[in-house]
Write a protein that holds these residues in place. Structure first.
Motif, short mmCIF file in Angstrom:
data_model
loop_
_atom_site.label_atom_id
_atom_site.label_comp_id
_atom_site.label_asym_id
_atom_site.label_seq_id
_atom_site.Cartn_x
_atom_site.Cartn_y
_atom_site.Cartn_z
N ASN A 151 15.35 6.55 7.89
CA ASN A 151 14.93 5.47 9.10
C ASN A 151 14.91 4.10 8.37
OD1 ASN A 151 13.69 3.73 10.76
ND2 ASN A 151 12.89 5.80 11.97
N GLU A 152 15.72 3.33 8.81
CA GLU A 152 15.75 1.99 8.23
C GLU A 152 14.45 1.23 8.50
OE1 GLU A 152 18.30 0.27 6.19
OE2 GLU A 152 19.21 2.51 5.99
N GLU A 153 13.84 1.19 9.54
CA GLU A 153 12.59 0.77 9.93
C GLU A 153 11.59 1.23 8.72
OE1 GLU A 153 11.69 0.97 13.89
OE2 GLU A 153 13.52 -0.01 14.44
N LEU A 154 11.66 2.37 8.16
CA LEU A 154 10.71 2.93 7.59
C LEU A 154 11.09 2.93 6.09
CD1 LEU A 154 9.45 5.58 9.93
CD2 LEU A 154 8.14 3.22 9.31
N LYS A 155 12.08 2.33 5.81
CA LYS A 155 12.63 2.57 4.32
C LYS A 155 11.87 2.38 3.15
CE LYS A 155 17.27 1.70 2.44
NZ LYS A 155 18.59 0.85 2.74
N PRO A 156 10.88 1.58 3.04
CA PRO A 156 10.00 1.49 2.16
C PRO A 156 9.10 2.86 1.76
CG PRO A 156 9.67 -0.49 2.99
CD PRO A 156 10.56 0.35 3.97
N TYR A 157 8.58 3.73 3.03
CA TYR A 157 8.05 4.70 2.90
C TYR A 157 9.08 5.93 2.58
CZ TYR A 157 6.05 8.89 5.24
OH TYR A 157 5.44 10.33 5.53
N TYR A 158 10.12 5.86 2.84
CA TYR A 158 11.13 6.85 2.50
C TYR A 158 11.43 6.72 1.16
CZ TYR A 158 12.03 9.15 6.94
OH TYR A 158 11.92 9.86 8.06
N VAL A 159 11.70 5.53 0.49
CA VAL A 159 11.63 5.31 -0.93
C VAL A 159 10.70 6.01 -1.67
CG1 VAL A 159 11.71 3.72 -2.57
CG2 VAL A 159 13.14 3.03 -0.55
N ALA A 160 9.44 5.47 -1.17
CA ALA A 160 8.06 6.21 -1.85
C ALA A 160 8.24 7.50 -2.00
CB ALA A 160 6.84 5.70 -1.39
N LYS A 161 8.31 8.21 -0.83
CA LYS A 161 8.51 9.63 -0.69
C LYS A 161 9.48 10.28 -1.49
CE LYS A 161 4.89 10.65 2.01
NZ LYS A 161 3.92 11.38 1.47
N HIS A 162 10.69 9.71 -1.57
CA HIS A 162 11.94 10.19 -2.20
C HIS A 162 11.47 10.34 -3.76
CE1 HIS A 162 16.11 10.78 -3.35
NE2 HIS A 162 15.90 9.84 -4.10
N PHE A 163 11.02 9.09 -4.37
CA PHE A 163 10.61 8.99 -5.76
C PHE A 163 9.37 9.90 -6.13
CE2 PHE A 163 13.94 5.77 -5.27
CZ PHE A 163 14.76 6.11 -6.35
N LYS A 204 0.85 -1.12 -0.04
CA LYS A 204 -0.04 -0.07 -0.04
C LYS A 204 0.85 1.28 -0.04
CE LYS A 204 -4.37 -1.47 -0.22
NZ LYS A 204 -5.17 -1.05 -1.32
N THR A 205 2.15 1.21 0.53
CA THR A 205 2.92 2.33 0.40
C THR A 205 3.36 2.48 -0.75
OG1 THR A 205 3.97 1.88 2.72
CG2 THR A 205 4.94 3.22 1.34
N LEU A 206 3.65 1.42 -1.60
CA LEU A 206 3.89 1.78 -3.05
C LEU A 206 2.80 2.28 -3.82
CD1 LEU A 206 5.86 1.05 -5.20
CD2 LEU A 206 4.92 -1.26 -5.68
N LEU A 207 1.36 1.71 -3.44
CA LEU A 207 0.62 2.05 -4.23
C LEU A 207 -0.22 3.41 -4.05
CD1 LEU A 207 -1.58 -1.14 -4.29
CD2 LEU A 207 -0.25 -0.28 -6.34
N ILE A 208 0.05 3.92 -2.78
CA ILE A 208 -0.57 5.33 -2.21
C ILE A 208 0.46 6.21 -2.18
CG2 ILE A 208 -1.79 6.46 -0.65
CD1 ILE A 208 -3.56 4.27 -1.70
N ASP A 209 1.59 6.00 -1.60
CA ASP A 209 2.60 7.13 -1.41
C ASP A 209 3.50 7.42 -2.26
OD1 ASP A 209 2.63 7.90 1.89
OD2 ASP A 209 2.18 5.55 1.54
#
Length: 217
Positions: free
Chosen positions: A123-135, A84-89
């Motif tokens: 934050n390593e624990e939130l890495k997928p979230y940061y990847v989504a926000k970054h791109f 969902k992080t990938l699909l939404i964020d």
């Protein structure tokens, strides 16, 4: 301006709706994904449009009639998985950017995450979230839109402090958090502040008024 708030039912989104209503300069238009949320905003005399960030770009674009600016405050939330992080964020944000461009709307304000611009600060624990926000942020910066990207620190449910620190990169502050309501105040003030145009910045509680902090960017 008519301001479409994507994610208006979220905590920052609801604060932003209230902020725009109170200041009276711009009309908030809520973009929400549930019919009961549409009804809730209607009861507050706020126009609401039903849509979903997993819809197509064309379907999202249909919700943008008569809109002058878009503020993206949506997120998949901490209780969902990386899918969902990938699909939404990420993809949801990109689709809103594409729909905004296709609608001929120029102004776009994005709520990102503190340090999302620099992999070394993730934050390593939130890495997928940061990847989504970054791109998603990169996609916005590479678009032709007049963007502002706000990267708030740790979000808190506190009453407004009304004093902030806004800088390209914040590493030297004693405070790395900010009330959600103050993030909303910065988003509202950014809409027409030319010092925020084509800029991205970290945001935490500081010692300057919102206006002074943004004018110092």
């Amino acid at each position: 301006m008519n301001v479409l708030i994507v994610g208006a039912n979220g905590q920052i989104g609801q604060h932003l709706v209230d902020e725009l209503k109170d200041e009276g300069k711009h009309k908030p238009v809520a973009f929400v994904r549930k019919e009961e949320q549409v009804e809730k905003f209607k009861e507050q005399d706020v126009e609401a449009r039903l849509g979903n960030l997993e819809d197509s770009v064309d379907e999202i674009k249909e919700r943008m009639a008569d809109i002058d600016a878009v503020v993206f405050t949506a997120g998949s939330g901490g209780s969902t998985g990386s899918d969902k992080t990938l699909l939404i964020d990420l993809d949801g944000a990109v689709k809103v950017i594409e729909a905004t461009k296709a609608s001929g709307i120029d102004r776009f304000v994005m709520v990102s995450a503190f340090g999302a611009d620099d992999r070394d600060r993730w934050n390593e624990e939130l890495k997928p979230y940061y990847v989504a926000k970054h791109f998603a942020d990169m996609w916005l910066m590479d678009s032709s839109l007049n963007y502002t990207i706000v990267r708030p620190g740790m979000l808190e449910n506190k009453e407004t402090i009304g004093k902030v620190l806004a800088k390209d990169v914040i590493t030297d502050s004693d405070v790395f958090s900010i009330p959600r309501v103050d993030v909303a105040k910065v988003l509202a003030a950014s809409l027409e502040n030319e010092n925020t145009y084509h800029k991205s910045f970290d945001l935490v509680t500081g010692d300057k008024s919102v206006e002074d902090a943004l004018n110092g960017l």
